[in-house]
Enzyme design. Structure first.
Site, PDB file in Angstrom:
ATOM      1  N   GLU A 290       0.722  -1.201   0.041  1.00 31.42           N
ATOM      2  CA  GLU A 290      -0.178  -0.119  -0.014  1.00 31.42           C
ATOM      3  C   GLU A 290       0.885   1.373   0.167  1.00 31.42           C
ATOM      4  O   GLU A 290       0.414   2.157   0.868  1.00 31.42           O
ATOM      5  CB  GLU A 290      -1.023  -0.045   1.388  1.00 31.42           C
ATOM      6  CG  GLU A 290      -1.932  -1.098   1.168  1.00 31.42           C
ATOM      7  CD  GLU A 290      -2.820  -1.286   2.399  1.00 31.42           C
ATOM      8  OE1 GLU A 290      -2.774  -0.208   3.363  1.00 31.42           O
ATOM      9  OE2 GLU A 290      -3.749  -2.250   2.513  1.00 31.42           O
TER      10      GLU A 290
ATOM     11  N   ASN B  12       1.956  -5.129  -3.141  1.00 29.08           N
ATOM     12  CA  ASN B  12       0.464  -5.296  -2.962  1.00 29.08           C
ATOM     13  C   ASN B  12      -0.098  -4.209  -2.326  1.00 29.08           C
ATOM     14  O   ASN B  12       0.377  -3.347  -1.797  1.00 29.08           O
ATOM     15  CB  ASN B  12       0.602  -6.269  -1.861  1.00 29.08           C
ATOM     16  CG  ASN B  12      -0.835  -6.933  -1.386  1.00 29.08           C
ATOM     17  OD1 ASN B  12      -1.242  -7.606  -2.498  1.00 29.08           O
ATOM     18  ND2 ASN B  12      -1.158  -6.857  -0.173  1.00 29.08           N
TER      19      ASN B  12
ATOM     20  N   HIS C 203     -10.376  -5.812  -2.715  1.00 27.38           N
ATOM     21  CA  HIS C 203     -11.484  -5.632  -1.605  1.00 27.38           C
ATOM     22  C   HIS C 203     -12.423  -4.931  -2.429  1.00 27.38           C
ATOM     23  O   HIS C 203     -12.295  -3.500  -2.566  1.00 27.38           O
ATOM     24  CB  HIS C 203     -11.063  -4.558  -0.516  1.00 27.38           C
ATOM     25  CG  HIS C 203      -9.846  -5.395   0.339  1.00 27.38           C
ATOM     26  ND1 HIS C 203     -10.309  -6.483   1.261  1.00 27.38           N
ATOM     27  CD2 HIS C 203      -8.707  -5.240   0.622  1.00 27.38           C
ATOM     28  CE1 HIS C 203      -9.317  -6.853   1.915  1.00 27.38           C
ATOM     29  NE2 HIS C 203      -8.166  -6.179   1.560  1.00 27.38           N
TER      30      HIS C 203
ATOM     31  N   GLU D 294      -6.439 -10.552  -1.424  1.00 27.73           N
ATOM     32  CA  GLU D 294      -7.166 -10.284  -0.248  1.00 27.73           C
ATOM     33  C   GLU D 294      -8.497 -10.144  -0.559  1.00 27.73           C
ATOM     34  O   GLU D 294      -9.345  -9.075  -0.060  1.00 27.73           O
ATOM     35  CB  GLU D 294      -6.795  -8.899   0.735  1.00 27.73           C
ATOM     36  CG  GLU D 294      -5.243  -9.051   0.972  1.00 27.73           C
ATOM     37  CD  GLU D 294      -5.086  -7.783   1.777  1.00 27.73           C
ATOM     38  OE1 GLU D 294      -5.606  -6.989   2.162  1.00 27.73           O
ATOM     39  OE2 GLU D 294      -3.690  -7.659   1.716  1.00 27.73           O
TER      40      GLU D 294
ATOM     41  N   ASP E 106     -12.332  -9.921  -1.077  1.00 26.14           N
ATOM     42  CA  ASP E 106     -13.944  -9.917  -0.246  1.00 26.14           C
ATOM     43  C   ASP E 106     -14.701  -8.874  -0.969  1.00 26.14           C
ATOM     44  O   ASP E 106     -14.309  -7.930  -1.491  1.00 26.14           O
ATOM     45  CB  ASP E 106     -13.682  -9.611   1.356  1.00 26.14           C
ATOM     46  CG  ASP E 106     -12.675  -8.455   1.832  1.00 26.14           C
ATOM     47  OD1 ASP E 106     -12.609  -7.569   0.729  1.00 26.14           O
ATOM     48  OD2 ASP E 106     -12.434  -8.368   2.834  1.00 26.14           O
TER      49      ASP E 106
HETATM   50  C1  XIL Z   1      -6.313  -6.208   8.290  1.00 25.81           C
HETATM   51  C2  XIL Z   1      -6.749  -7.279   9.246  1.00 25.81           C
HETATM   52  O1  XIL Z   1      -7.583  -8.278   8.507  1.00 25.81           O
HETATM   53  C3  XIL Z   1      -7.413  -6.807  10.501  1.00 25.81           C
HETATM   54  O2  XIL Z   1      -7.278  -7.701  11.280  1.00 25.81           O
HETATM   55  C4  XIL Z   1      -6.435  -5.654  11.146  1.00 25.81           C
HETATM   56  O3  XIL Z   1      -7.277  -4.923  11.926  1.00 25.81           O
HETATM   57  C5  XIL Z   1      -6.154  -4.500  10.146  1.00 25.81           C
HETATM   58  O4  XIL Z   1      -5.575  -5.121   8.900  1.00 25.81           O
HETATM   59  N1  XIL Z   1      -5.091  -4.604   3.670  1.00 25.81           N
HETATM   60  C6  XIL Z   1      -4.056  -5.426   4.211  1.00 25.81           C
HETATM   61  C7  XIL Z   1      -4.287  -6.230   5.330  1.00 25.81           C
HETATM   62  O5  XIL Z   1      -2.971  -5.536   3.350  1.00 25.81           O
HETATM   63  O6  XIL Z   1      -3.109  -6.262   6.069  1.00 25.81           O
HETATM   64  C8  XIL Z   1      -5.283  -5.537   6.153  1.00 25.81           C
HETATM   65  O7  XIL Z   1      -5.506  -6.577   7.109  1.00 25.81           O
HETATM   66  C9  XIL Z   1      -6.550  -5.416   5.207  1.00 25.81           C
HETATM   67  C10 XIL Z   1      -6.325  -4.234   4.244  1.00 25.81           C
END
Ligand code: XIL
Length: 493
Positions: free
Chosen positions: A175, A215, A252, A281, A283
């Protein structure tokens, strides 16, 4: 994120081999073994797979999940993980704050517990993550410039030495871009624009056997400025020989239909740079069947798209739990989106290069680079539950929930509710952060300010709230305390 998360986790034979060999030799064996495990069985003419991993493996791909250490005692979770998944990511346990809480003091017990369970169950592991603006060791907050740069390098070396030869991928940098396509401002960015390539060069030297990934989120829409910013960085790295092997698109998706129609173009464009592409990731708000099917189909159509990871397994595992965004419900039953994904995996039209002796995949296209702004995300559905609210009764109210805390910050969620009898067209929540805290990321809302009193207004897609309707936004906070924000108020125009 400064604005919203818009279109916003080896096999044992190898382990035995490593016992017999040492040092460099073991690392070389590890590379070969990882590649073989991933790629050996691709065969699109075979029968359809009846699990996510079996269906993905038909085309030489993996299907992964993320898990927190607390899931190691959750038999419901473990049963599905073992049945359906062949790649695992630790949700928080391999992040910088978790692995190096104090300078030079590395702790791997939580990460190792996940690693051990996953590998003992035939899975490979993605490392996540080494350098990020959030979830940093507390002591990094006192560092800047060359001392922070040195701490980052020491961190990468320390963590990668521990996992040397063991992981399939590392998210080296997470990020690092802002929504407008330039670099995100952060303490790491302030050490110099070259911090990302320093991280990757350090990582390659520390463990040549693992694939090194960049990422990020909101890089799924090809015409979005941030996507172009990341694309240009990777193109630059490849042209200058900076070691990078893969790009992770977090995927996401928020809102009702935020899968961009050009998603496959994005994947193939990154792939054409000569890097693996992965959805790391995934969702999707309310687990839209069309979006899950579409994102899977896009990956299956791009040879360099090597696999998909969902951020959790059941809705009860999700960091965005109130949005029910995963493939399994709270009773561990597969949701309709599971079937969409399974079918799309089984319908794969390409195999990962080198994974099959059958006719090769079609060539990768190279669409031109352009960067008009992304279009607004669509309207989201309201979340399923209506938690109790506080604030101004009868109109717009806001209620805070602490989702997760760690040494240097927390994840919060605010539920915005319309307690009135007419629809709201837009809302703004004001909240006051404790001293020393700064907001790092906001999703499903757009923030003004990052410390002190911060206001968060609705995203383009969740401003309209009918009577009794609710929506949520989430955020990450960095700080030396986990004190919850105070002075909540919600206003609506
Ligand atoms: C999130 C976790 O799922 C949570 O438990 C924590 O509170 C915050 O981080 N992008 C990422 C992940 O790269 O590491 C993040 O994970 C979600 C967003």
């Amino acid at each position: 994120m400064e604005s919203q998360m818009r279109d916003v986790p080896r096999r044992r034979a190898r382990g035995r081999t490593r016992l017999l060999l040492g040092g460099v030799c073991a690392a070389v064996i590890a590379v070969a073994s990882v590649a073989m495990t991933t790629l050996a069985h691709a065969d699109l003419s075979g029968p359809p797979g009846s699990t996510l991993k079996a269906a993905a493996e038909r085309s030489g791909r993996y299907f992964g999940a993320a898990m927190g250490g607390d899931r190691l005692s959750d038999s419901g979770f473990l049963t599905i993980a073992n049945r359906e998944f062949d790649m695992m990511t630790a949700v928080n346990e391999m992040k910088p704050d978790a692995t190096e809480p104090n300078s030079g003091q590395f702790t791997f017990s939580s990460g190792d517990a996940i690693y051990n369970w996953a590998t003992q169950h035939g899975m490979r592991v993605r490392g996540h993550t080494l350098a990020w603006h959030a979830q940093q060791p507390r002591f990094w907050a006192n560092l800047s410039g060359s001392s922070l740069r040195a701490a980052m390098i020491e961190h990468i070396n320390g963590v990668m030495a521990h996992y040397k030869g063991k992981l399939a991928y590392w998210d080296v940098v997470n990020e690092a871009f802002a929504e407008n396509g330039s670099r995100r401002s952060s303490n790491l960015q302030s050490t110099g624009n070259d911090w990302i390539e320093v991280a990757f060069r350090t990582a390659r030297a520390a463990d040549p056997s693992v694939k090194l990934c960049y990422n990020d989120y909101n890089i799924e829409n090809w015409t979005y400025a941030k996507t172009q910013g990341v694309y240009n960085m990777i193109r630059d790295f490849k042209s200058r020989g900076v070691p990078i092997d893969c790009v992770g698109l977090q995927t996401h998706f928020t809102g009702g239909s935020s899968l961009p129609s050009n998603f496959q173009t994005t994947l193939s464009s990154f792939g054409a740079l000569g890097v693996d592409v992965a959805l790391t990731e995934a969702d999707v708000t309310n687990a839209s069947t069309s979006q899950y099917g579409g994102l899977t189909q896009a990956c299956m159509s791009v040879p360099r798209c090597v696999g998909i990871t969902t951020w959790g397994i059941r809705d009860s595992d999700s960091w965005r739990g109130s949005e029910n965004p995963l493939l399994f419900d709270r009773n561990s039953s597969p949701k309709p989106a599971y079937t969409s994904v399974l079918n799309a995996l089984n319908a794969a039209s390409t195999t990962v290069p080198g994974s099959s002796t059958s006719p090769s995949s079609p060539p990768v296209s190279s669409p031109p680079v352009s960067s008009p702004p992304a279009s607004s995300p669509p309207v989201s559905s309201p979340p399923p539950s209506s938690p109790p609210v506080t604030g101004q009764p009868g109109t717009c109210t806001a209620a805070f929930r602490m989702v997760n805390t760690w040494g240097g910050g927390y994840q919060g969620e605010v539920t915005v509710a319309n307690g009135g009898s007419t629809a709201l067209n837009g809302w703004t929540v004001r909240l006051t952060l404790a001293g020393g805290q700064t907001i790092a990321n906001v999703w499903n809302g757009v923030n003004t300010g990052t410390s002190g009193t911060v206001s968060v207004r609705n995203a383009d897609y969740n401003g309209t709230l009918g009577p009794n309707a609710t929506t949520t936004f989430g955020f990450l906070v960095n700080g030396s305390t986990n004190t919850a924000p105070g002075s909540f108020s919600c206003t609506s125009p």
